[in-house]
Design a protein around this motif. Structure first.
Motif, mmCIF file in Angstrom:
data_model
loop_
_atom_site.group_PDB
_atom_site.id
_atom_site.type_symbol
_atom_site.label_atom_id
_atom_site.label_comp_id
_atom_site.label_asym_id
_atom_site.label_seq_id
_atom_site.Cartn_x
_atom_site.Cartn_y
_atom_site.Cartn_z
ATOM 1 N N UNK A 155 -35.537 14.634 -9.351
ATOM 2 C CA UNK A 155 -35.486 15.900 -10.062
ATOM 3 C C UNK A 155 -34.783 16.932 -9.176
ATOM 4 N N UNK A 156 -34.216 17.984 -9.731
ATOM 5 C CA UNK A 156 -34.177 18.336 -11.153
ATOM 6 C C UNK A 156 -33.103 17.553 -11.897
ATOM 7 N N UNK A 157 -33.224 17.579 -13.224
ATOM 8 C CA UNK A 157 -32.213 17.037 -14.120
ATOM 9 C C UNK A 157 -31.667 18.166 -14.989
ATOM 10 N N UNK A 158 -30.475 17.959 -15.506
ATOM 11 C CA UNK A 158 -29.912 18.882 -16.491
ATOM 12 C C UNK A 158 -29.813 18.145 -17.823
ATOM 13 N N UNK A 159 -30.493 18.672 -18.824
ATOM 14 C CA UNK A 159 -30.489 18.087 -20.170
ATOM 15 C C UNK A 159 -29.567 18.933 -21.034
ATOM 16 N N UNK A 160 -28.554 18.288 -21.655
ATOM 17 C CA UNK A 160 -27.503 19.016 -22.359
ATOM 18 C C UNK A 160 -27.229 18.416 -23.744
ATOM 19 N N UNK A 161 -26.782 19.245 -24.681
ATOM 20 C CA UNK A 161 -26.158 18.689 -25.888
ATOM 21 C C UNK A 161 -24.865 17.980 -25.457
ATOM 22 N N UNK A 162 -24.641 16.783 -25.937
ATOM 23 C CA UNK A 162 -23.467 16.022 -25.486
ATOM 24 C C UNK A 162 -22.162 16.598 -26.000
ATOM 25 N N UNK A 163 -22.215 17.311 -27.136
ATOM 26 C CA UNK A 163 -20.964 17.758 -27.765
ATOM 27 C C UNK A 163 -20.977 19.243 -28.080
ATOM 28 N N UNK A 164 -21.692 20.014 -27.287
ATOM 29 C CA UNK A 164 -21.643 21.467 -27.410
ATOM 30 C C UNK A 164 -20.790 22.002 -26.278
ATOM 31 N N UNK A 165 -20.740 23.334 -26.154
ATOM 32 C CA UNK A 165 -19.962 23.928 -25.082
ATOM 33 C C UNK A 165 -20.653 23.749 -23.734
ATOM 34 N N UNK A 166 -20.147 24.428 -22.732
ATOM 35 C CA UNK A 166 -20.663 24.251 -21.375
ATOM 36 C C UNK A 166 -21.763 25.237 -21.030
ATOM 37 N N UNK A 167 -22.227 26.022 -22.001
ATOM 38 C CA UNK A 167 -23.189 27.083 -21.682
ATOM 39 C C UNK A 167 -24.432 27.089 -22.559
ATOM 40 N N UNK A 168 -24.361 26.507 -23.746
ATOM 41 C CA UNK A 168 -25.434 26.648 -24.729
ATOM 42 C C UNK A 168 -26.297 25.386 -24.783
ATOM 43 N N UNK A 169 -27.616 25.576 -24.896
ATOM 44 C CA UNK A 169 -28.526 24.461 -25.114
ATOM 45 C C UNK A 169 -28.831 23.634 -23.890
ATOM 46 N N UNK A 170 -28.466 24.124 -22.717
ATOM 47 C CA UNK A 170 -28.648 23.364 -21.475
ATOM 48 C C UNK A 170 -29.911 23.848 -20.772
ATOM 49 N N UNK A 171 -30.697 22.896 -20.267
ATOM 50 C CA UNK A 171 -31.927 23.238 -19.547
ATOM 51 C C UNK A 171 -31.967 22.508 -18.214
ATOM 52 N N UNK A 172 -32.306 23.244 -17.188
ATOM 53 C CA UNK A 172 -32.590 22.634 -15.887
ATOM 54 C C UNK A 172 -34.062 22.255 -15.876
ATOM 55 N N UNK A 173 -34.348 20.972 -15.663
ATOM 56 C CA UNK A 173 -35.717 20.464 -15.729
ATOM 57 C C UNK A 173 -36.162 20.076 -14.325
ATOM 58 N N UNK A 174 -37.187 20.742 -13.842
ATOM 59 C CA UNK A 174 -37.629 20.526 -12.466
ATOM 60 C C UNK A 174 -38.650 19.408 -12.323
ATOM 61 N N UNK A 175 -39.340 19.079 -13.412
ATOM 62 C CA UNK A 175 -40.322 17.990 -13.349
ATOM 63 C C UNK A 175 -40.610 17.505 -14.761
ATOM 64 N N UNK A 176 -41.475 16.513 -14.853
ATOM 65 C CA UNK A 176 -41.745 15.856 -16.126
ATOM 66 C C UNK A 176 -42.310 16.809 -17.175
ATOM 67 N N UNK A 177 -43.025 17.840 -16.737
ATOM 68 C CA UNK A 177 -43.686 18.734 -17.691
ATOM 69 C C UNK A 177 -42.692 19.496 -18.567
ATOM 70 N N UNK A 178 -41.480 19.688 -18.087
ATOM 71 C CA UNK A 178 -40.502 20.446 -18.868
ATOM 72 C C UNK A 178 -39.544 19.595 -19.670
ATOM 73 N N UNK A 179 -39.696 18.272 -19.621
ATOM 74 C CA UNK A 179 -38.702 17.388 -20.226
ATOM 75 C C UNK A 179 -38.664 17.482 -21.749
ATOM 76 N N UNK A 180 -39.828 17.431 -22.396
ATOM 77 C CA UNK A 180 -39.842 17.402 -23.860
ATOM 78 C C UNK A 180 -39.242 18.674 -24.459
ATOM 79 N N UNK A 181 -39.559 19.812 -23.864
ATOM 80 C CA UNK A 181 -38.999 21.069 -24.358
ATOM 81 C C UNK A 181 -37.482 21.101 -24.170
ATOM 82 N N UNK A 182 -36.991 20.558 -23.057
ATOM 83 C CA UNK A 182 -35.546 20.528 -22.794
ATOM 84 C C UNK A 182 -34.831 19.617 -23.782
ATOM 85 N N UNK A 183 -35.440 18.487 -24.084
ATOM 86 C CA UNK A 183 -34.850 17.565 -25.065
ATOM 87 C C UNK A 183 -34.757 18.236 -26.429
#
Length: 385
Positions: free
Chosen positions: A206-234
């Protein structure tokens, strides 16, 4: 194509090329596209070109808009919209589908359609899906209208972060670790799809960056520091795209480089560095556009590092068969290696955006940059090339 090639009547002065600036669109980056359009409209040389502003509303209607760049700015942390600028809430603009006819028509319910004249080139400043991803480019190819920027394939590759990385890897460009979750995987077995991400985190940390695969480079992206934030980022990524991309964090400096197509081929600008924003977890939409986190131009690199990232930016431009312009984003890792993160085939073009800033420091002003892009599009034919 140049002014001399336009249809002319010997008894009348030569007609100026007509540029349709198309902006707005159905993606989540609608507002920034409007801001970009304002800057482009302000910069176009009106003694050289006629201009037709066309906005696409959030629901996909092509609207005739006012030519008032001052109304296309961020005010009180709010981005403008095409709906605010449209001359009518119902009227629509229609592009020709006959390559032999470039006349644009405007119609309103209950009224006789009105011809707006021919368009010689389209300057699209749309970001994200339904504009930057090859869909608009395909429409313009069918219409036989030249346009600024990359064609259908390069636009589609540049929008889909998975296939962008696959293309770069096949051309020998280094990319960071990533995993993709497609919609069918999620629908077929949600727990298995989630485990795929958790296993990826176990391998890369960790951390991971969860992104829309086909959106721009700024929208819908979440930095996930641990497992607790994964579902919300997805869930946030899937709000913008059912296909998501998960990337391992790369430790290093963020370096960007602009590429511009000249008569003799693509050239790279001086690079820029994006310092870590003070009030944001990473360089997200708010940091980029609302709080205007400044980049460092030119980036404090050694001459050897500058030459290397410029070469890699042009290599990425060529690998994806790009045309016109590209912003290439890299990480300079702690061990001194450049890793390409992504390219933007229609990068942010607001006055504070990094692409025009990099070319300004390279000796090309914003108005000259806009002019070069239009001239390059007029020189280029539509169709296979």
């Amino acid at each position: 194509m140049s002014t001399e090639n336009l249809p002319q009547n010997p008894e009348q002065p030569p007609r100026k090329p007509r540029v349709a600036v198309v902006f707005g669109g159905r993606s989540s980056e609608h507002g920034i596209s409007v801001v970009t359009a304002g800057a482009v409209l302000r910069a176009i040389d009106r003694t050289k070109y006629d201009v037709l502003p066309i906005g696409i509303t959030r629901d996909g209607r092509w609207a005739l808009t006012t030519d008032e760049p001052d109304r296309m700015a961020i005010t009180e942390r709010r981005t403008p919209s095409v709906e605010d600028l449209a001359e009518s809430s119902e009227g629509g603009v229609v592009l020709p589908v006959d390559p032999a006819n470039r006349e644009v028509v405007y119609s309103e319910p209950g009224s006789v359609p009105k011809a707006l004249g021919e368009v010689d080139v389209v300057f699209p400043v749309l970001h994200g899906p339904y504009g930057e991803d090859g869909t608009l480019q395909g429409l313009l190819e069918l219409s036989g209208v030249p346009y600024v920027g990359s064609g259908v394939l390069a636009s589609a590759v540049g929008q889909d972060k998975e296939y962008m990385k696959r293309v770069f890897t096949s051309f020998g460009l280094k990319v960071g670790p990533y995993v993709v979750i497609r919609p069918r995987e999620w629908e077929r077995d949600e727990s298995a799809a989630r485990k795929k991400i958790v296993d990826f985190a176990g391998e890369h940390g960790w951390p991971l960056f969860v992104k829309p695969a086909r959106a721009g480079s700024s929208i819908g992206i979440t930095k996930v520091d641990d497992l607790s934030g994964l579902d919300e980022a997805i869930a946030e990524a899937q709000r913008h795209d059912p296909k998501i991309l998960v990337e391992a964090a790369l430790r290093g400096r963020e370096i960007e480089c602009g590429v511009l197509e000249f008569e003799d081929g693509p050239r790279a600008s001086v690079p820029a560095e994006i310092p870590p924003p003070q009030e944001h977890a990473y360089y997200d939409f708010e940091a980029k556009y609302i709080d205007s986190t400044p980049g460092i131009v030119p980036a404090p690199l050694t001459p050897e590092e500058t030459a290397e990232v410029q070469k890699l930016a042009v290599d990425a431009f060529d690998a994806a068969s790009c045309e016109g312009l590209v912003r290439a984003d890299f990480f300079l890792t702690e061990d001194g290696e450049f890793v390409i993160n992504e390219i933007n085939t229609l990068p942010g073009f607001t006055p504070i955006s990094m692409y025009p800033q990099m070319w300004e420091k390279s000796g090309i002003s914003y108005p000259e940059l806009v002019d070069r892009l239009i001239e390059a599009a007029l020189r280029r034919s539509t169709g296979l090339r």
